[in-house]
Design a protein around this motif. Structure first.
Motif, mmCIF file in Angstrom:
data_model
loop_
_atom_site.group_PDB
_atom_site.id
_atom_site.type_symbol
_atom_site.label_atom_id
_atom_site.label_comp_id
_atom_site.label_asym_id
_atom_site.label_seq_id
_atom_site.Cartn_x
_atom_site.Cartn_y
_atom_site.Cartn_z
ATOM 1 N N GLN A 58 0.728 -1.705 -0.484
ATOM 2 C CA GLN A 58 0.037 0.605 -0.163
ATOM 3 C C GLN A 58 1.183 0.970 -0.328
ATOM 4 O OE1 GLN A 58 -2.021 -0.683 3.462
ATOM 5 N NE2 GLN A 58 -3.887 -1.680 2.504
ATOM 6 N N VAL A 59 1.702 1.020 0.732
ATOM 7 C CA VAL A 59 2.886 3.285 0.845
ATOM 8 C C VAL A 59 3.540 2.132 -0.149
ATOM 9 C CG1 VAL A 59 4.952 3.760 1.876
ATOM 10 C CG2 VAL A 59 2.965 1.789 3.163
ATOM 11 N N LEU A 60 3.989 1.791 -1.429
ATOM 12 C CA LEU A 60 4.725 1.617 -2.600
ATOM 13 C C LEU A 60 3.829 1.548 -3.464
ATOM 14 C CD1 LEU A 60 6.362 -1.713 -2.093
ATOM 15 C CD2 LEU A 60 7.539 0.824 -2.532
ATOM 16 N N SER A 61 3.219 1.781 -4.252
ATOM 17 C CA SER A 61 1.705 1.841 -4.494
ATOM 18 C C SER A 61 1.259 3.329 -4.295
ATOM 19 C CB SER A 61 0.326 0.737 -3.819
ATOM 20 O OG SER A 61 -0.468 1.327 -3.724
ATOM 21 N N PHE A 62 1.268 3.892 -3.377
ATOM 22 C CA PHE A 62 0.727 5.013 -3.416
ATOM 23 C C PHE A 62 2.145 6.398 -3.277
ATOM 24 C CE2 PHE A 62 -3.786 3.979 -2.376
ATOM 25 C CZ PHE A 62 -4.072 4.802 -1.999
ATOM 26 N N VAL A 63 2.723 5.488 -3.239
ATOM 27 C CA VAL A 63 4.366 6.514 -3.747
ATOM 28 C C VAL A 63 4.683 6.439 -5.098
ATOM 29 C CG1 VAL A 63 6.717 6.667 -4.089
ATOM 30 C CG2 VAL A 63 5.842 6.140 -1.620
ATOM 31 N N MET A 64 4.527 5.565 -6.075
ATOM 32 C CA MET A 64 4.569 5.086 -6.961
ATOM 33 C C MET A 64 3.212 6.328 -7.797
ATOM 34 S SD MET A 64 5.077 1.175 -7.630
ATOM 35 C CE MET A 64 6.348 0.147 -7.356
ATOM 36 N N LEU A 65 2.237 5.898 -7.342
ATOM 37 C CA LEU A 65 0.648 6.645 -7.841
ATOM 38 C C LEU A 65 1.519 8.295 -7.579
ATOM 39 C CD1 LEU A 65 -2.276 6.895 -8.733
ATOM 40 C CD2 LEU A 65 -2.726 7.131 -6.034
ATOM 41 N N ALA A 66 2.148 8.602 -6.934
ATOM 42 C CA ALA A 66 3.034 10.047 -6.820
ATOM 43 C C ALA A 66 2.036 11.374 -6.705
ATOM 44 C CB ALA A 66 4.009 10.312 -8.207
ATOM 45 N N GLY A 67 1.246 11.378 -5.786
ATOM 46 C CA GLY A 67 -0.220 12.227 -5.684
ATOM 47 C C GLY A 67 -1.237 12.695 -6.369
ATOM 48 N N VAL A 68 -0.818 11.366 -7.670
ATOM 49 C CA VAL A 68 -1.309 12.089 -8.982
ATOM 50 C C VAL A 68 -3.227 11.682 -8.870
ATOM 51 C CG1 VAL A 68 -2.345 10.840 -11.372
ATOM 52 C CG2 VAL A 68 -0.426 12.076 -10.891
ATOM 53 N N GLY A 69 -3.865 10.436 -7.525
ATOM 54 C CA GLY A 69 -5.070 10.447 -7.222
ATOM 55 C C GLY A 69 -5.769 11.281 -6.450
ATOM 56 N N ILE A 70 -4.482 12.415 -6.136
ATOM 57 C CA ILE A 70 -5.281 13.744 -5.315
ATOM 58 C C ILE A 70 -5.624 14.767 -6.796
ATOM 59 C CG2 ILE A 70 -5.411 15.416 -3.883
ATOM 60 C CD1 ILE A 70 -5.450 12.457 -1.981
ATOM 61 N N SER A 233 1.762 17.452 -7.098
ATOM 62 C CA SER A 233 1.851 16.227 -6.659
ATOM 63 C C SER A 233 2.649 15.685 -5.692
ATOM 64 C CB SER A 233 1.140 15.107 -7.719
ATOM 65 O OG SER A 233 0.062 15.619 -8.679
ATOM 66 N N SER A 234 3.652 16.120 -5.814
ATOM 67 C CA SER A 234 5.709 16.341 -5.719
ATOM 68 C C SER A 234 4.890 16.058 -3.865
ATOM 69 C CB SER A 234 6.179 16.952 -6.323
ATOM 70 O OG SER A 234 5.971 18.659 -5.480
ATOM 71 N N GLY A 235 4.208 17.257 -3.482
ATOM 72 C CA GLY A 235 4.133 17.521 -2.143
ATOM 73 C C GLY A 235 3.462 16.102 -1.227
ATOM 74 N N ARG A 236 2.157 16.015 -2.114
ATOM 75 C CA ARG A 236 1.445 15.042 -2.044
ATOM 76 C C ARG A 236 1.688 13.242 -1.681
ATOM 77 N NH1 ARG A 236 0.079 20.358 -2.080
ATOM 78 N NH2 ARG A 236 -2.370 20.720 -1.751
ATOM 79 N N LEU A 237 3.113 12.780 -2.739
ATOM 80 C CA LEU A 237 3.781 11.805 -2.883
ATOM 81 C C LEU A 237 3.492 11.718 -1.570
ATOM 82 C CD1 LEU A 237 5.841 11.118 -5.819
ATOM 83 C CD2 LEU A 237 6.518 10.704 -3.644
ATOM 84 N N LEU A 238 4.317 12.585 -0.772
ATOM 85 C CA LEU A 238 5.009 12.630 0.680
ATOM 86 C C LEU A 238 3.743 12.483 1.287
ATOM 87 C CD1 LEU A 238 8.118 14.930 1.029
ATOM 88 C CD2 LEU A 238 8.269 12.726 1.061
ATOM 89 N N ALA A 239 3.204 13.153 0.865
ATOM 90 C CA ALA A 239 1.474 13.036 2.050
ATOM 91 C C ALA A 239 0.709 11.201 1.789
ATOM 92 C CB ALA A 239 0.286 13.273 1.720
ATOM 93 N N ASP A 240 1.416 10.773 0.563
ATOM 94 C CA ASP A 240 0.696 8.821 0.872
ATOM 95 C C ASP A 240 0.955 8.181 1.283
ATOM 96 O OD1 ASP A 240 -2.117 9.527 -0.965
ATOM 97 O OD2 ASP A 240 -0.277 10.207 -2.538
ATOM 98 N N PHE A 241 2.649 8.797 0.906
ATOM 99 C CA PHE A 241 3.997 7.845 1.890
ATOM 100 C C PHE A 241 4.061 7.216 2.903
ATOM 101 C CE2 PHE A 241 8.267 7.165 3.960
ATOM 102 C CZ PHE A 241 8.086 6.497 3.195
ATOM 103 N N PHE A 242 4.098 8.842 4.035
ATOM 104 C CA PHE A 242 3.380 8.724 5.185
ATOM 105 C C PHE A 242 1.966 8.443 5.687
ATOM 106 C CE2 PHE A 242 6.162 13.358 5.486
ATOM 107 C CZ PHE A 242 7.058 12.307 4.964
ATOM 108 N N LEU A 243 0.777 8.777 4.797
ATOM 109 C CA LEU A 243 -0.150 7.977 5.427
ATOM 110 C C LEU A 243 0.282 6.810 5.632
ATOM 111 C CD1 LEU A 243 -3.143 8.471 6.114
ATOM 112 C CD2 LEU A 243 -3.431 8.567 3.831
ATOM 113 N N PHE A 244 -0.162 5.978 4.609
ATOM 114 C CA PHE A 244 0.561 4.095 4.614
ATOM 115 C C PHE A 244 1.662 3.586 5.181
ATOM 116 C CE2 PHE A 244 -2.773 5.465 1.912
ATOM 117 C CZ PHE A 244 -3.758 4.689 1.740
ATOM 118 N N SER A 245 2.259 4.585 5.686
ATOM 119 C CA SER A 245 3.737 4.448 6.990
ATOM 120 C C SER A 245 2.533 4.513 7.853
ATOM 121 C CB SER A 245 4.752 5.734 6.375
ATOM 122 O OG SER A 245 5.315 4.931 5.392
ATOM 123 N N LEU A 246 2.087 5.435 8.549
ATOM 124 C CA LEU A 246 1.431 5.513 9.795
ATOM 125 C C LEU A 246 0.791 3.987 10.019
ATOM 126 C CD1 LEU A 246 -0.312 8.761 10.199
ATOM 127 C CD2 LEU A 246 1.696 7.827 11.390
#
Length: 426
Positions: A58-70, A233-246
């Motif tokens: 889940q963490v990897l997939s949202f990093v790969m999505l790179a914030g585009v989902g938002i 998206s670049s800032g949101r990329l880290l957000a997705d990584f942090f979210l699923f890392s939690l």
């Protein structure tokens, strides 16, 4: 009152809410079934490893999505409601190129440090094939999320929810049909199924696009659309990584410190939370494009009123669900897992209390992303992840890990609420 409710539900957004809520509940029930099948057919150690890989993927997939989902649900409404309206095809092309680029960086990074990444992603070393399977599955999930983001951006919530439900129903099949269930077999089958369905979703939309005679041409260079996506998206990329890392970090940390059996026990509480929270994220699905459209039309006050009303609904619903889960933890653990996991009931009760603050976060994160280009959610989640790492490093028992998880969730909800109160005035 009944006439007013009926009128609201008959409106376009009301229908989206009802449709989204109904299918998201069904998706949650599929998640229950998947958890039950895996807990029943896998050993405790294998179930622990499955949870480590699942959270890591889940963490990897949202990093790969790179914030585009938002980004897509925000910019597609802005493009379509601009004066004059702008074509969204170049935006979609730029987003896809960005996903491919980030995914390649993630893949080669994991390969360069494959020995270390095996311990982190799959919970054991000496299994490169399982690491490759996890990376490939993460990429297919990212492409599927790209398709979901497109449906969400254009306001086609029937396909947004229907596509997710189709994937969930499909991945249940191998858990029932495979005569012998292994962790590797589960993820290989899910990789194949998700790849086929994601390809079909994208192929169908491309066919419909060409059938309508739409053009991929744009008045501005592709680079400008790519800059738009990357900037947001670049800032949101880290957000997705942090979210699923939690949700992934606790399991990865415990698996390395206390072993896979403790990880399996701890994952029961997290599973209760993560199976319920999609109920609260469903309105966020609609909120991001809705608030973005309100911004484009200069109707921010209407968006603010809607968010405030939803806040009351979220608090009431989360308290009710928490009370039910807290009162029947042992029974539900036996039903959703097996009797072997009933010993985790007291541990799970601590973590179930995190549902309320996480529901609050899930409500406010989408309006925050719609209003501001500044990645406030990234800042919130980054702070929460640091607090979690510190608190876990100071903990020694599963109960202490559970209290740390609850404390971080409370901080996450409080900070998101305060952030919305501050930035909405701007």
């Amino acid at each position: 009152m009944l006439k007013m409710i009926k009128a609201k539900l008959s409106s376009g957004m009301g229908k989206d809410v009802v449709w989204t809520f109904s299918l998201q509940i069904t998706i949650m029930l599929c998640s229950f079934a998947i958890t039950k099948l895996l807990a029943s057919r896998l050993s405790i150690d294998d179930f622990g490893q499955y949870n480590v890989i699942k959270r890591s993927v889940q963490v990897l997939s949202f990093v790969m999505l790179a914030g585009v989902g938002i980004a897509l649900p925000r910019y597609i409404p802005l493009y379509r409601n601009a004066t004059p309206p702008r074509r969204i095809a170049p935006l979609l092309n730029a987003s896809f190129i960005y996903i491919i680029g980030v995914s390649l960086v993630v893949f080669f990074g994991c390969m360069m440090f494959s020995t270390q990444m095996q311990d982190v992603i799959i919970g054991q070393s000496g299994n490169l094939s399982l690491l490759l399977i996890a990376l490939a599955y993460a990429f297919t999930l990212a492409i599927a999320q790209y398709a979901y983001a497109y449906y969400r951006g254009i306001g086609n919530f029937k396909w947004y929810n229907g596509a997710q439900l189709a994937v969930q129903l499909a991945i249940v099949l191998p858990l029932v049909l495979l005569p012998i269930l292994t962790v590797e077999g589960v993820f290989v089958s899910w990789l194949i199924i998700t790849a086929l369905l994601a390809t079909w979703f994208l192929g169908r939309e491309l066919w419909l696009f060409t059938k309508r005679g739409d053009s991929f041409m744009s008045d501005t260079p592709l680079k400008s659309h790519l800059n738009t996506i990357v900037k947001y998206s670049s800032g949101r990329l880290l957000a997705d990584f942090f979210l699923f890392s939690l949700s992934a970090f606790p399991l990865i940390f415990i698996s390395n410190v206390q072993g896979l059996e403790s990880t399996a026990y701890y994952s029961v509480g997290i599973t209760f939370v993560t199976m319920v929270t999609p109920v609260f994220s469903f309105m966020g699905i609609i909120l991001l494009p809705f608030v973005s459209e309100c911004i484009a039309k200069g109707e921010m006050q209407a968006a603010n009123r809607f968010v405030n009303r939803l806040a009351l609904l979220y608090v009431g619903a989360s308290l009710l669900i928490t009370l039910i889960l807290y009162a029947f933890t042992s029974l539900l653990t036996c039903l959703l897992f097996t009797s072997s996991y009933v010993v985790t009931a007291d541990l799970s009760r601590i973590m179930i209390l995190a549902i309320l603050p996480q529901a609050i976060y899930l409500l406010y994160r989408n309006p925050i992303d719609a209003v501001s280009v500044i990645p406030y959610n990234t800042i919130i989640l980054g702070i929460c992840l640091v607090v979690m790492i510190v608190s876990f490093s100071l903990s020694t028992t599963l109960a202490q890990f559970a209290w740390a998880y609850l404390a971080v969730s409370a901080l996450q909800g409080l900070m998101s609420w305060l952030t919305w109160k501050l930035i909405r005035k701007k």
